[in-house]
Scaffold this motif. Structure first.
Motif, PDB file in Angstrom:
ATOM      1  N   MET A   1      33.181  26.664  17.466  1.00 47.33           N
ATOM      2  CA  MET A   1      32.243  27.374  16.590  1.00 47.33           C
ATOM      3  C   MET A   1      32.723  28.812  16.400  1.00 47.33           C
ATOM      4  SD  MET A   1      29.579  26.884  14.786  1.00 47.33           S
ATOM      5  CE  MET A   1      28.285  27.810  13.957  1.00 47.33           C
ATOM      6  N   VAL A   2      33.768  28.960  15.581  1.00 41.98           N
ATOM      7  CA  VAL A   2      34.370  30.273  15.340  1.00 41.98           C
ATOM      8  C   VAL A   2      34.597  30.460  13.846  1.00 41.98           C
ATOM      9  CG1 VAL A   2      35.478  30.437  17.607  1.00 41.98           C
ATOM     10  CG2 VAL A   2      36.693  29.327  15.724  1.00 41.98           C
ATOM     11  N   PRO A   3      34.531  31.706  13.369  1.00 44.98           N
ATOM     12  CA  PRO A   3      34.753  31.961  11.942  1.00 44.98           C
ATOM     13  C   PRO A   3      36.126  31.471  11.492  1.00 44.98           C
ATOM     14  CG  PRO A   3      33.830  33.903  13.010  1.00 44.98           C
ATOM     15  CD  PRO A   3      34.183  32.936  14.106  1.00 44.98           C
ATOM     16  N   GLY A   4      36.150  30.840  10.324  1.00 44.34           N
ATOM     17  CA  GLY A   4      37.393  30.315   9.771  1.00 44.34           C
ATOM     18  C   GLY A   4      37.572  28.833   9.989  1.00 44.34           C
ATOM     19  N   ASN A   5      36.970  28.290  11.046  1.00 47.17           N
ATOM     20  CA  ASN A   5      36.959  26.846  11.199  1.00 47.17           C
ATOM     21  C   ASN A   5      36.045  26.233  10.151  1.00 47.17           C
ATOM     22  OD1 ASN A   5      38.779  26.479  13.251  1.00 47.17           O
ATOM     23  ND2 ASN A   5      37.274  26.081  14.855  1.00 47.17           N
ATOM     24  N   ARG A   6      36.143  24.917  10.029  1.00 46.09           N
ATOM     25  CA  ARG A   6      35.254  24.209   9.115  1.00 46.09           C
ATOM     26  C   ARG A   6      34.308  23.332   9.909  1.00 46.09           C
ATOM     27  NH1 ARG A   6      38.733  22.764   3.717  1.00 46.09           N
ATOM     28  NH2 ARG A   6      36.607  22.459   2.946  1.00 46.09           N
TER      29      ARG A   6
ATOM     30  N   ARG B   1      35.817  28.703  -5.077  1.00 38.07           N
ATOM     31  CA  ARG B   1      35.577  29.180  -3.731  1.00 38.07           C
ATOM     32  C   ARG B   1      35.186  28.027  -2.822  1.00 38.07           C
ATOM     33  NH1 ARG B   1      31.457  34.060  -3.743  1.00 38.07           N
ATOM     34  NH2 ARG B   1      32.097  34.028  -1.554  1.00 38.07           N
ATOM     35  N   ARG B   2      35.667  28.084  -1.596  1.00 37.65           N
ATOM     36  CA  ARG B   2      35.286  27.059  -0.638  1.00 37.65           C
ATOM     37  C   ARG B   2      33.838  27.264  -0.199  1.00 37.65           C
ATOM     38  NH1 ARG B   2      39.603  26.581   4.095  1.00 37.65           N
ATOM     39  NH2 ARG B   2      39.293  28.832   4.191  1.00 37.65           N
ATOM     40  N   ARG B   3      33.144  26.187  -0.043  1.00 37.41           N
ATOM     41  CA  ARG B   3      31.771  26.264   0.436  1.00 37.41           C
ATOM     42  C   ARG B   3      31.741  26.850   1.845  1.00 37.41           C
ATOM     43  NH1 ARG B   3      29.322  21.398   1.359  1.00 37.41           N
ATOM     44  NH2 ARG B   3      31.371  20.402   1.530  1.00 37.41           N
TER      45      ARG B   3
ATOM     46  N   ASP C   1      35.519  20.644  12.177  1.00 39.56           N
ATOM     47  CA  ASP C   1      36.297  21.061  13.343  1.00 39.56           C
ATOM     48  C   ASP C   1      35.423  21.004  14.600  1.00 39.56           C
ATOM     49  OD1 ASP C   1      38.781  21.555  12.067  1.00 39.56           O
ATOM     50  OD2 ASP C   1      38.024  23.470  11.326  1.00 39.56           O
ATOM     51  N   VAL C   2      34.148  21.297  14.450  1.00 44.03           N
ATOM     52  CA  VAL C   2      33.219  21.171  15.578  1.00 44.03           C
ATOM     53  C   VAL C   2      33.002  19.695  15.901  1.00 44.03           C
ATOM     54  CG1 VAL C   2      30.931  21.733  16.471  1.00 44.03           C
ATOM     55  CG2 VAL C   2      32.099  23.336  14.940  1.00 44.03           C
ATOM     56  N   SER C   3      32.807  18.886  14.858  1.00 40.18           N
ATOM     57  CA  SER C   3      32.640  17.447  15.069  1.00 40.18           C
ATOM     58  C   SER C   3      33.837  16.866  15.811  1.00 40.18           C
ATOM     59  CB  SER C   3      32.482  16.733  13.719  1.00 40.18           C
ATOM     60  OG  SER C   3      31.394  17.224  12.984  1.00 40.18           O
ATOM     61  N   HIS C   4      35.021  17.237  15.345  1.00 33.53           N
ATOM     62  CA  HIS C   4      36.243  16.707  15.944  1.00 33.53           C
ATOM     63  C   HIS C   4      36.387  17.176  17.388  1.00 33.53           C
ATOM     64  CE1 HIS C   4      40.207  14.922  15.867  1.00 33.53           C
ATOM     65  NE2 HIS C   4      40.747  16.049  16.291  1.00 33.53           N
ATOM     66  N   ALA C   5      36.043  18.435  17.645  1.00 36.73           N
ATOM     67  CA  ALA C   5      36.122  18.954  19.010  1.00 36.73           C
ATOM     68  C   ALA C   5      35.194  18.175  19.937  1.00 36.73           C
ATOM     69  CB  ALA C   5      35.762  20.434  19.025  1.00 36.73           C
TER      70      ALA C   5
ATOM     71  N   HIS D   1      38.886  19.722   9.819  1.00 35.37           N
ATOM     72  CA  HIS D   1      39.267  20.501   8.628  1.00 35.37           C
ATOM     73  C   HIS D   1      38.548  20.054   7.356  1.00 35.37           C
ATOM     74  CE1 HIS D   1      42.210  21.532  11.554  1.00 35.37           C
ATOM     75  NE2 HIS D   1      43.019  20.538  11.296  1.00 35.37           N
ATOM     76  N   ARG D   2      37.315  19.589   7.496  1.00 41.13           N
ATOM     77  CA  ARG D   2      36.541  19.175   6.331  1.00 41.13           C
ATOM     78  C   ARG D   2      35.184  19.866   6.340  1.00 41.13           C
ATOM     79  NH1 ARG D   2      37.633  12.585   6.588  1.00 41.13           N
ATOM     80  NH2 ARG D   2      39.911  12.693   6.361  1.00 41.13           N
ATOM     81  N   GLY D   3      34.546  19.869   5.168  1.00 44.99           N
ATOM     82  CA  GLY D   3      33.214  20.436   5.057  1.00 44.99           C
ATOM     83  C   GLY D   3      33.250  21.936   4.864  1.00 44.99           C
ATOM     84  N   PRO D   4      32.073  22.547   4.831  1.00 51.51           N
ATOM     85  CA  PRO D   4      31.988  23.985   4.551  1.00 51.51           C
ATOM     86  C   PRO D   4      32.622  24.815   5.659  1.00 51.51           C
ATOM     87  CG  PRO D   4      29.854  23.108   5.199  1.00 51.51           C
ATOM     88  CD  PRO D   4      30.748  21.927   5.004  1.00 51.51           C
ATOM     89  N   VAL D   5      33.036  26.019   5.290  1.00 47.44           N
ATOM     90  CA  VAL D   5      33.678  26.934   6.225  1.00 47.44           C
ATOM     91  C   VAL D   5      32.625  27.609   7.101  1.00 47.44           C
ATOM     92  CG1 VAL D   5      35.083  29.028   6.408  1.00 47.44           C
ATOM     93  CG2 VAL D   5      35.589  27.319   4.641  1.00 47.44           C
TER      94      VAL D   5
END
Length: 267
Positions: A146-151, A6-8, A154-158, A202-206
């Motif tokens: 900051m939405v469900p399903g992103n990792r 399972r993905r973190r 994805d916030v860092s990159h944004a 696309h890295r790190g926990p979901v």
């Protein structure tokens, strides 16, 4: 039999817990508003701290910062080239044209709200005002991820993409403070994971529905990225003396989109 791991995931809060966090966050927003009202030439950063503590305690909440890992005040007040963690002091007197960043936390019924903003004392120099408006814009662009399903990244990159877009949009060179970023938050102010203000996506926990992060870009005018910590072991200043701005909200991921848990009346 082969099991797919399972993905973190970033731990999720229940809706009732998000409501409790927003209750704490609203107190933070009110404290920030009241601090800004009294911030004026001749006031000290200690004066601002007294106002924030009075507001927080008037709601039967606790100043989260006070005593946190030994921090001696209820808010951080960072002026001009101080990026974050400035300690309020009777000896730091505000002057016309100062850029002031105020970071505030409140704990109510065991839940924490954490938020920061930057503003000018009187009229800011044009380039400093641009820095501040750009940093605010970057925060809200980062919040969109900051939405469900992103990792996590994805916030860092944004935030990183928004910073580079802000340079073009606002006509200013910006540096992303090296080594500092946002964090998980909930029952305590700093929870896992650490949130960088830049990085590949696309890295790190979901991010799950109900995940909460404190998102906080810290940007430096002129492109500087390095900093120094003063002898008090708290105050972070830019290496070259350039001014910096700091904006932060506590944000939950929900099915309806990002939910800011630290709302303010004027933003």
């Amino acid at each position: 039999m082969i099991f797919k791991p399972r993905r973190r995931r970033i731990p999720a809060k229940f809706p009732s817990e998000l409501d409790a966090m927003e209750a704490a966050g609203r107190i933070v927003g009110i404290a920030l508003e009241e601090v800004r009202k009294v911030a004026a030439p001749g006031k000290t950063t200690a004066d601002l701290d007294k106002v924030a503590e009075e507001v927080i305690r008037s709601f039967e909440a606790e100043p989260t910062f006070l005593g946190y890992q030994g921090f001696p005040a209820s808010i951080c007040v960072s002026v001009n080239d101080v990026v974050v963690h400035g300690i309020p002091s009777d000896s730091v007197i505000l002057r016309e044209g100062d850029l002031v960043s105020v970071d505030c936390g409140a704990t109510l019924d065991g839940w924490v709200g954490d938020s920061a903003w930057s503003f000018g004392i009187g009229e800011l120099a044009a380039d400093v005002d641009t820095l501040n408006r750009a940093t605010e814009w970057v925060l809200y662009e980062g919040i969109k991820a900051m939405v469900p399903g992103n990792r996590l990244t994805d916030v860092s990159h944004a935030l990183e993409v928004a910073t580079r877009e802000a340079e073009r949009r606002f006509g200013v060179e910006l540096g992303i403070l090296d080594g500092y970023g946002g964090h998980g938050i909930g029952r305590t102010m700093h929870e896992d994971p650490y949130l960088s203000n830049e990085g590949a996506p696309h890295r790190g926990p979901v991010i799950s529905e109900g995940s909460v992060l404190a998102i906080e870009p810290m940007l430096i005018l002129g492109g500087e990225v390095d900093s120094e910590v003063l002898d008090d072991d708290w105050t972070v200043v830019t290496a070259d003396g350039s001014p910096a701005a700091h904006w932060e909200h506590t944000v939950a991921a929900t099915a309806q989109g990002p939910r800011i848990l630290t709302p303010r009346a004027s933003s």
